[in-house]
Design a protein around this motif. Structure first.
Motif, PDB file in Angstrom:
ATOM      1  N   UNK A 350      23.694 -20.827 -22.586  1.00  0.00           N
ATOM      2  CA  UNK A 350      23.302 -19.836 -23.586  1.00  0.00           C
ATOM      3  C   UNK A 350      22.069 -20.338 -24.314  1.00  0.00           C
ATOM      4  N   UNK A 351      20.993 -19.533 -24.340  1.00  0.00           N
ATOM      5  CA  UNK A 351      19.762 -19.952 -24.989  1.00  0.00           C
ATOM      6  C   UNK A 351      19.058 -18.822 -25.700  1.00  0.00           C
ATOM      7  N   UNK A 352      18.428 -19.149 -26.839  1.00  0.00           N
ATOM      8  CA  UNK A 352      17.655 -18.178 -27.613  1.00  0.00           C
ATOM      9  C   UNK A 352      16.373 -18.836 -28.094  1.00  0.00           C
ATOM     10  N   UNK A 353      15.230 -18.154 -27.886  1.00  0.00           N
ATOM     11  CA  UNK A 353      13.922 -18.680 -28.277  1.00  0.00           C
ATOM     12  C   UNK A 353      13.145 -17.594 -28.998  1.00  0.00           C
ATOM     13  N   UNK A 354      12.657 -17.919 -30.194  1.00  0.00           N
ATOM     14  CA  UNK A 354      11.897 -16.953 -30.991  1.00  0.00           C
ATOM     15  C   UNK A 354      10.662 -17.628 -31.557  1.00  0.00           C
TER      16      UNK A 354
END
Length: 418
Positions: A350-354
């Motif tokens: 699970x990954x999130x990049x902003x």
């Protein structure tokens, strides 16, 4: 001096220009002085809509669906000559594409669904030539939307597949081989841009991916084999929001992934065999949202990955010289969320990049390159990245990450072996 040949194109949906002329060597990195001029003017006032509804029960072979809606489209190419492309594309209606596929029972072959929606599209190619481009793209319609919805709660996709939705308001794509590319590209978007992709199923004993991509303004310039670039880029997004969402759901999935990416302004330049001189100005006030969700009761490998950015610029040259003059301004929020919920299985990613503003510049992987970079980045919008993972039973590995950055700048020149 020989008279110039002029071609004027006007239309509401699509126009294509193809120009091939006698051999002329491209020797200088400047706008061509002689040769062909292409004048393209396109105005789309009405809506463009495409929709497919499909019901399939116990299909033994593949299920393939392609749905697209495009406002203005133009393309052209030149070989062994010089050409100036002057293009003005104005989209004022909506562009909506939707695919609804109901799957019942067992589907034996792979399921492949692609849904695309676009406002303005311009493509230009040059081969051993000089290409001058003066392009303007504007979208003041209400919405550009692409939706793919697949399956049912009882669907069994025995060979897996892929489900994709892509919505891009303005696109300019330029390609060159042994050519010089110069000029300016201006893009502005005031339309809501949204992509949504979803799959529901009971059983997927194979690899399956669900992807959503949304971009307000996109520029891609790729040239090689002794080429060069000298360009000015301007991108501005003022829409209420830019959104990409993907959702992959099954009772038992062996290799399942949901991926989403949303960008307000994006420009990617790559070159080989010549210099790159470019100026870029990107401005965004739109709210950017990206979300990826994967759910499975039993699972083998599962992934949920989302990324979002207000302004991104990448400039690369596999030769000696790169000059970058970059300005980025963002006052819109960037919100990225990735979520997985499951019970029993093996590996979870699970990954999130902003990011608010991001620029990358690099030169020469094998020689003594030189770079001149001037960079100004201002971000006043909130930037958030969240990764949510819930395991109600047991799993073997859980690998998660969340990264949020206001302003990011990377410039480097690499030598052989570094």
């Amino acid at each position: 001096m020989a008279p110039l040949a002029r071609i004027r194109l006007a239309g509401t949906i699509a126009a294509t220009a193809m120009c091939v002329a006698a051999a002329t060597e491209a020797a200088a990195q400047s706008a061509p002085q002689d040769g062909t001029i292409v004048l393209n003017e396109q105005l789309q006032l009405g809506d463009v809509f495409s929709h497919q509804t499909i019901n399939v029960v116990n299909a033994t072979g593949q299920v393939t669906v392609n749905t697209s809606a495009q406002g203005n489209q133009a393309s052209g190419a030149v070989q062994n000559d010089s050409i100036v492309v002057q293009s003005d594309q104005d989209m004022r209606g909506d562009a909506i594409a939707r695919s609804d596929v109901t799957l019942g029972g067992d589907t034996g072959g792979p399921v492949n669904v692609v849904t695309q929606a676009g406002g303005n599209y311009l493509a230009a190619s040059a081969y051993d030539s000089e290409l001058g481009i003066e392009a303007t793209q504007s979208n003041t319609g209400d919405i550009v939307s692409a939706t793919s919805q697949i399956g049912t709660a009882s669907a069994r996709l025995l060979s897996g597949g892929s489900v994709a939705a892509s919505a891009i308001s303005n696109t300019t794509a330029v390609y060159g081989e042994g050519s010089v590319i110069s000029g300016s590209i201006d893009q502005s978007n005031d339309a809501v841009v949204r992509s949504y992709s979803r799959i529901d199923s009971q059983y997927i004993p194979a690899e399956a991916s669900v992807t959503a991509q949304t971009i307000a303004n996109a520029i891609a310039v790729n040239s090689g084999q002794t080429s060069g670039q000298n360009l000015e880029l301007n991108q501005n997004s003022t829409a209420d929001f830019i959104e990409a969402e993907s959702s992959a759901n099954t009772g038992n999935g062996w290799n399942l992934a949901a991926r989403a990416r949303a960008n307000a302004n994006q420009a990617v330049l790559y070159n080989e065999g010549g210099s790159v001189v470019m100026g870029s100005n990107q401005s965004n006030s739109s709210y950017v949202r990206s979300a990826a969700t994967t759910t499975a009761y039993d699972y083998g490998r599962v992934e949920a990955h989302a990324s979002g950015a207000a302004n991104t610029l990448s400039v690369g040259n596999n030769d000696i010289f790169v000059e970058i003059d970059n300005t980025q301004f963002n006052e819109g929020g960037v919100d990225v969320t990735s979520t997985f919920v499951g019970t029993n299985g093996y590996d979870i990613y699970v990954g999130a990049e902003a990011v608010g503003n991001q620029v990358t510049g690099y030169a020469c992987s094998e020689c003594a390159g030189y770079m001149d970079a001037r960079n100004s980045q201002t971000n006043s919008g909130d930037v958030s990245a969240r990764a949510n993972t819930t395991v109600n039973g047991s799993s073997r590995a859980v690998i998660t990450g969340a990264n949020a950055v206001g302003n990011a700048a990377t410039f480097y020149v690499s030598r052989s072996g570094n």
